[in-house]
Design a protein around this motif. Structure first.
Motif, PDB file in Angstrom:
ATOM      1  N   VAL A 141      72.346   9.360  38.237  1.00  0.00           N
ATOM      2  CA  VAL A 141      72.628  10.650  38.740  1.00  0.00           C
ATOM      3  C   VAL A 141      71.468  10.965  39.745  1.00  0.00           C
ATOM      4  CG1 VAL A 141      72.168  12.955  37.892  1.00  0.00           C
ATOM      5  CG2 VAL A 141      73.445  11.523  36.567  1.00  0.00           C
ATOM      6  N   TRP A 142      70.250  10.236  39.568  1.00  0.00           N
ATOM      7  CA  TRP A 142      69.127  10.575  40.572  1.00  0.00           C
ATOM      8  C   TRP A 142      69.568  10.143  41.863  1.00  0.00           C
ATOM      9  CZ3 TRP A 142      65.981  13.596  42.527  1.00  0.00           C
ATOM     10  CH2 TRP A 142      65.046  13.163  43.519  1.00  0.00           C
ATOM     11  N   ALA A 143      70.071   8.791  42.135  1.00  0.00           N
ATOM     12  CA  ALA A 143      70.364   8.059  43.171  1.00  0.00           C
ATOM     13  C   ALA A 143      71.288   8.993  43.953  1.00  0.00           C
ATOM     14  CB  ALA A 143      70.963   6.740  42.852  1.00  0.00           C
ATOM     15  N   ARG A 144      72.412   9.435  43.172  1.00  0.00           N
ATOM     16  CA  ARG A 144      73.573  10.259  43.817  1.00  0.00           C
ATOM     17  C   ARG A 144      72.970  11.460  44.487  1.00  0.00           C
ATOM     18  NH1 ARG A 144      78.727  13.068  40.809  1.00  0.00           N
ATOM     19  NH2 ARG A 144      79.504  14.167  42.733  1.00  0.00           N
ATOM     20  N   PHE A 145      71.868  12.355  43.631  1.00  0.00           N
ATOM     21  CA  PHE A 145      71.530  13.382  44.233  1.00  0.00           C
ATOM     22  C   PHE A 145      70.391  13.237  45.503  1.00  0.00           C
ATOM     23  CE2 PHE A 145      68.104  16.899  44.252  1.00  0.00           C
ATOM     24  CZ  PHE A 145      68.941  17.934  44.381  1.00  0.00           C
ATOM     25  N   LYS A 146      69.715  11.900  45.421  1.00  0.00           N
ATOM     26  CA  LYS A 146      68.912  11.647  46.248  1.00  0.00           C
ATOM     27  C   LYS A 146      69.645  11.214  47.535  1.00  0.00           C
ATOM     28  CE  LYS A 146      65.405   8.015  47.495  1.00  0.00           C
ATOM     29  NZ  LYS A 146      64.930   6.668  46.797  1.00  0.00           N
ATOM     30  N   ALA A 147      70.896  10.669  47.494  1.00  0.00           N
ATOM     31  CA  ALA A 147      71.507  10.178  48.458  1.00  0.00           C
ATOM     32  C   ALA A 147      72.186  11.456  49.297  1.00  0.00           C
ATOM     33  CB  ALA A 147      72.836   9.254  48.256  1.00  0.00           C
ATOM     34  N   ALA A 148      72.751  12.403  48.633  1.00  0.00           N
ATOM     35  CA  ALA A 148      73.166  13.375  49.103  1.00  0.00           C
ATOM     36  C   ALA A 148      71.981  14.446  50.034  1.00  0.00           C
ATOM     37  CB  ALA A 148      73.619  14.554  48.163  1.00  0.00           C
ATOM     38  N   SER A 149      70.829  14.223  49.376  1.00  0.00           N
ATOM     39  CA  SER A 149      69.634  14.956  49.916  1.00  0.00           C
ATOM     40  C   SER A 149      69.358  14.299  51.243  1.00  0.00           C
ATOM     41  CB  SER A 149      68.451  14.926  49.023  1.00  0.00           C
ATOM     42  OG  SER A 149      68.785  15.647  47.832  1.00  0.00           O
ATOM     43  N   THR A 150      69.464  13.055  51.306  1.00  0.00           N
ATOM     44  CA  THR A 150      68.856  12.148  52.371  1.00  0.00           C
ATOM     45  C   THR A 150      69.799  12.475  53.650  1.00  0.00           C
ATOM     46  OG1 THR A 150      68.166  10.205  51.047  1.00  0.00           O
ATOM     47  CG2 THR A 150      68.839   9.804  53.438  1.00  0.00           C
ATOM     48  N   VAL A 151      71.046  12.806  53.365  1.00  0.00           N
ATOM     49  CA  VAL A 151      72.152  13.188  54.400  1.00  0.00           C
ATOM     50  C   VAL A 151      71.657  14.434  55.275  1.00  0.00           C
ATOM     51  CG1 VAL A 151      74.356  13.764  55.026  1.00  0.00           C
ATOM     52  CG2 VAL A 151      74.026  11.955  53.574  1.00  0.00           C
ATOM     53  N   ILE A 152      71.332  15.362  54.211  1.00  0.00           N
ATOM     54  CA  ILE A 152      70.885  16.711  54.598  1.00  0.00           C
ATOM     55  C   ILE A 152      69.690  16.386  55.616  1.00  0.00           C
ATOM     56  CG2 ILE A 152      70.222  19.067  54.127  1.00  0.00           C
ATOM     57  CD1 ILE A 152      73.145  18.155  53.692  1.00  0.00           C
ATOM     58  N   ASN A 153      68.436  15.801  54.828  1.00  0.00           N
ATOM     59  CA  ASN A 153      67.376  15.700  55.516  1.00  0.00           C
ATOM     60  C   ASN A 153      67.527  14.898  56.817  1.00  0.00           C
ATOM     61  OD1 ASN A 153      65.803  17.100  53.277  1.00  0.00           O
ATOM     62  ND2 ASN A 153      65.788  15.026  52.358  1.00  0.00           N
ATOM     63  N   LYS A 154      68.254  13.917  56.819  1.00  0.00           N
ATOM     64  CA  LYS A 154      68.392  13.169  58.188  1.00  0.00           C
ATOM     65  C   LYS A 154      68.967  14.182  59.252  1.00  0.00           C
ATOM     66  CE  LYS A 154      68.716   8.402  56.840  1.00  0.00           C
ATOM     67  NZ  LYS A 154      69.444   7.179  56.672  1.00  0.00           N
ATOM     68  N   LYS A 155      69.863  15.143  58.977  1.00  0.00           N
ATOM     69  CA  LYS A 155      70.737  16.126  59.762  1.00  0.00           C
ATOM     70  C   LYS A 155      69.581  17.111  60.187  1.00  0.00           C
ATOM     71  CE  LYS A 155      74.745  17.688  59.308  1.00  0.00           C
ATOM     72  NZ  LYS A 155      75.857  18.196  58.602  1.00  0.00           N
ATOM     73  N   HIS A 156      68.759  17.403  59.155  1.00  0.00           N
ATOM     74  CA  HIS A 156      67.596  18.436  59.495  1.00  0.00           C
ATOM     75  C   HIS A 156      66.527  17.862  60.440  1.00  0.00           C
ATOM     76  CE1 HIS A 156      63.905  20.675  58.685  1.00  0.00           C
ATOM     77  NE2 HIS A 156      64.831  21.607  58.748  1.00  0.00           N
ATOM     78  N   GLN A 157      66.371  16.699  60.125  1.00  0.00           N
ATOM     79  CA  GLN A 157      65.488  15.973  61.249  1.00  0.00           C
ATOM     80  C   GLN A 157      65.789  15.751  62.444  1.00  0.00           C
ATOM     81  OE1 GLN A 157      62.094  15.134  60.327  1.00  0.00           O
ATOM     82  NE2 GLN A 157      62.021  14.762  62.638  1.00  0.00           N
ATOM     83  N   LYS A 158      67.161  15.313  62.579  1.00  0.00           N
ATOM     84  CA  LYS A 158      67.765  15.224  63.761  1.00  0.00           C
ATOM     85  C   LYS A 158      67.839  16.519  64.633  1.00  0.00           C
ATOM     86  CE  LYS A 158      72.000  13.261  66.231  1.00  0.00           C
ATOM     87  NZ  LYS A 158      72.233  14.608  67.161  1.00  0.00           N
ATOM     88  N   HIS A 159      68.286  17.377  64.086  1.00  0.00           N
ATOM     89  CA  HIS A 159      68.152  18.969  64.528  1.00  0.00           C
ATOM     90  C   HIS A 159      66.929  19.201  65.100  1.00  0.00           C
ATOM     91  CE1 HIS A 159      68.850  23.358  65.293  1.00  0.00           C
ATOM     92  NE2 HIS A 159      67.444  23.167  64.483  1.00  0.00           N
ATOM     93  N   TYR A 160      65.814  18.811  64.401  1.00  0.00           N
ATOM     94  CA  TYR A 160      64.593  19.457  64.702  1.00  0.00           C
ATOM     95  C   TYR A 160      63.930  18.374  65.985  1.00  0.00           C
ATOM     96  CZ  TYR A 160      63.347  23.521  62.153  1.00  0.00           C
ATOM     97  OH  TYR A 160      63.648  24.669  61.763  1.00  0.00           O
ATOM     98  N   ASP A 161      64.542  17.264  65.992  1.00  0.00           N
ATOM     99  CA  ASP A 161      64.253  16.357  67.057  1.00  0.00           C
ATOM    100  C   ASP A 161      64.814  16.629  68.564  1.00  0.00           C
ATOM    101  OD1 ASP A 161      62.498  14.689  65.654  1.00  0.00           O
ATOM    102  OD2 ASP A 161      64.056  13.209  64.819  1.00  0.00           O
ATOM    103  N   ASP A 162      66.194  17.045  68.222  1.00  0.00           N
ATOM    104  CA  ASP A 162      66.873  17.623  69.307  1.00  0.00           C
ATOM    105  C   ASP A 162      66.091  18.902  69.985  1.00  0.00           C
ATOM    106  OD1 ASP A 162      68.653  15.588  69.229  1.00  0.00           O
ATOM    107  OD2 ASP A 162      70.169  16.913  67.950  1.00  0.00           O
ATOM    108  N   VAL A 163      65.747  19.773  68.897  1.00  0.00           N
ATOM    109  CA  VAL A 163      65.142  21.009  69.342  1.00  0.00           C
ATOM    110  C   VAL A 163      63.962  20.657  70.092  1.00  0.00           C
ATOM    111  CG1 VAL A 163      63.783  23.003  68.589  1.00  0.00           C
ATOM    112  CG2 VAL A 163      66.074  22.390  67.476  1.00  0.00           C
TER     113      VAL A 163
END
Length: 617
Positions: free
Chosen positions: A270-292
């Motif tokens: 369960v934790w791995a599933r939640f962590k994987a979903a979180s990682t996707v959002i965190n990477k998109k968020h990080q990429k967004h701020y890198d672009d910004v």
């Protein structure tokens, strides 16, 4: 069925596992940390915003004053600074516009600003609201402290009653939930409270004898909740608004943390599933701020280039209003381009804006100084032209055509030497000045139209007299001297001739008259008197002042000669009565006396001539 010891161990292990698992997600802070990070992100977004108008600042203040957001001192101070920067710039622009339009700096008055009043009103509300919030928070902190102390005391009581531990389990869970719901407490009490709470919670678990059925029920319920949280986190990958998805993820993390444990064999999955979903959002968020950040660096470079352009323009030497207007237009275009560029990096955003504002202020400050000086010169030139206009108006009705005409021409020449004034005012002054000049010259032309014909007739008459004098040189006749005197009297009695013929005619007249005097042996005094009579005409043309000055000079000469004659006559009487010296000395003095008398008579005749000329005018 697990033993009670195993159940207790599993319960404690699971609580610790959940606590540890939620501390790091793909190297991200735990839920309480990410919540603070989310709040920091919001704060940064507000701090980075550059307000273009006072209306935008007031609208944000209204949101704070009348909304649910807790006003932070940093944002309120930033809004205050932004408002007064714009306010100051607007006032400077209004003053510049007033001066450019020809306004008097000493008469300029700052008009009341409704937006400033609205700003102060909202700031007062925010200040009052912040004070109320502070007092309320302090009261809540004290109340929360009291409630948590009561919870600690209840848990302590449970932890010291082994026989009641199992029966108190549901109450214990309720107290845990209540503890989570209680937020702020006084900062100086927070650590001590947590240590006490944690101590008694651990003691309670040490006493807890949780049966397998209750454990399995809790595991199942917690699995359902965490599965829903995983699904919600996975759906966030489709959210277009990356910032919103990131903020929603923080809420899911908080809820995941507060949800109890699941069965050990499902825990990692369960934790791995939640962590994987979180990682996707965190990477998109990080990429967004890198672009910004990349875009912000690009914006910084563009804004730096614009600053350099304005600074270069501000250093230029402008030689006239047209160059100022040309460079102003260029800077206005740069300012328009600046507004199309987004934010620079936060640490440079305010600095680059200040640099740009300073460069613009330098240019417009120099421009204002130039036009202030130009306006001063315009005012000085306008005063000079007004003075000439008043002189022209004072002369426009004069009938002293010669003297006034010369003065009018002199005024026109002086007018041309005066510099520029504003076009509208300059045109008005020139039209009034020209009207005054035209009024005089038109009147003179009308009045002297008959005079010109008379001058031509006088010219013919004087030429006829000159011809008669030339004839006398060839055939003098016995009464030549009387005839010459008659002709000179007649010549002097004739009025003006055309101005352009005057000097040539007079020269011809003097030449023929001098020849006659030489050939007919006419006395020097007679010649001098005739010459004087001719010169009186010229003096009369220059104005009455010339005749008055000459008469005064002659009167002083006449009185001096009379006194000198009296002195000589007294001396002659002394010689005749007392010494009776040689006749040669007496004869010499008599000749001097006679010479003085002749000179005195000549002066008297000159004075008479001036008086006759004055009476004839």
């Amino acid at each position: 069925m697990d033993s009670q010891e195993n159940v207790l161990e599993k319960a404690q292990t699971e609580e610790m596992a959940v606590g540890n698992a939620t501390e790091v997600v793909n190297n991200e802070p735990a839920a309480d940390t990410t919540e603070a990070q989310a709040e920091e992100v919001k704060h940064e977004e507000r701090q980075q915003k550059v307000y273009e108008t006072k209306k935008e600042v007031i609208e944000r203040l209204q949101e704070i004053a009348h909304g649910d957001d807790v006003p932070t001192k940093e944002e309120v101070d930033a809004l205050k600074s932004a408002f007064y920067k714009i306010h100051k710039a607007e006032r400077e622009a209004a003053l510049k516009e007033y001066l450019d339009a020809g306004g008097d700096p000493e008469k300029y008055r700052i008009m009341p600003d409704d937006e400033e009043e609205a700003f102060k009103s909202e700031m007062a509300l925010i200040k009052e609201r912040r004070a109320q919030i502070f007092l309320k928070q302090e009261e809540e902190k004290q109340e929360n402290l009291k409630r948590k102390l009561e919870i600690i005391e209840k848990v302590r009581t449970m932890a010291t009653s082994p026989e009641d531990a199992n029966r108190s389990y549901q109450q214990f869970k309720q107290l845990q939930q209540e503890w989570k719901e209680i937020k702020l407490v006084p900062a100086d009490k927070a650590n001590e409270l947590w240590r006490s709470y944690q101590l008694y919670v651990e003691q309670f678990y040490d006493l807890l004898k949780l049966n397998s059925e209750a454990r399995e029920y809790d595991f199942k319920k917690n699995l359902e909740i965490k599965t829903q949280l995983c699904e919600a986190a996975e759906k966030l990958a489709d959210e277009e608004d990356v910032i919103s998805a990131f903020h929603q993820l923080q809420d899911l993390h908080q809820e995941y943390r507060e949800t109890g444990p699941v069965a050990r064999e499902l825990r990692d999955e369960v934790w791995a599933r939640f962590k994987a979903a979180s990682t996707v959002i965190n990477k998109k968020h990080q990429k967004h701020y890198d672009d910004v950040r990349a875009k912000e660096e690009e914006n910084l470079a563009r804004k730096t280039a614009l600053c350099e352009r304005v600074e270069e323009i501000a250093k230029r030497e402008n030689k006239g209003a047209s160059e100022w207007d040309k460079n102003t237009k260029e800077i206005m275009e740069i300012q328009s381009e600046w507004k199309t560029i987004g934010f620079a990096p936060q640490k440079m955003n305010v600095k680059i804006f200040e640099r740009f504002r300073k460069a613009c202020d330098d240019f417009f400050g120099k421009k204002a100084e130039y036009f202030k000086e130009l306006k001063k010169r315009f005012n000085e030139n306008a005063e000079k032209k007004r003075a000439l206009l008043e002189q022209a108006k004072a002369l426009q009705d004069s009938t002293d055509w010669k003297v006034t005409g010369d003065k009018m021409i002199a005024l026109q020449k002086e007018w041309k030497t005066i510099g520029m004034v504003p076009k509208k005012l300059g045109d008005q002054l020139w039209n009034d000045f020209l009207a005054a000049c035209n009024k005089f010259f038109e009147a003179r032309n009308e009045a002297t139209s008959g005079t010109r014909n008379a001058e031509k007739e006088n010219l013919e008459k004087k030429r006829a007299i000159i011809e008669q004098l030339k004839t006398m040189l060839e055939e003098p006749g016995e009464d030549a001297k009387d005839k010459v005197h008659q002709l000179t009297e007649e010549y002097n009695s004739i009025g003006h001739v055309p101005f352009k013929e005057k000097d040539k005619l007079y020269k011809e007249y003097r030449e023929v008259l001098d020849r006659i005097y030489d050939e007919l042996n006419i006395t020097a005094n007679r010649r001098r008197l005739d010459n004087f009579r001719s010169s009186v005409k010229n003096m009369a043309e220059r104005g009455e002042g010339s005749l008055d000055n000459e008469r005064s000079r002659l009167m002083r000469r006449f009185e001096s000669l009379k006194q000198e004659i009296q002195t000589y006559e007294n001396n002659l009487g002394f010689l005749n009565a007392a010494s009776k010296k040689g006749n040669s000395l007496i004869d010499e003095m008599n000749r001097k006396v006679q010479k003085l008398k002749d000179e005195c008579e000549l002066v008297r005749q000159k004075i008479k001539t001036i008086d006759e000329e004055s009476d004839g005018q």
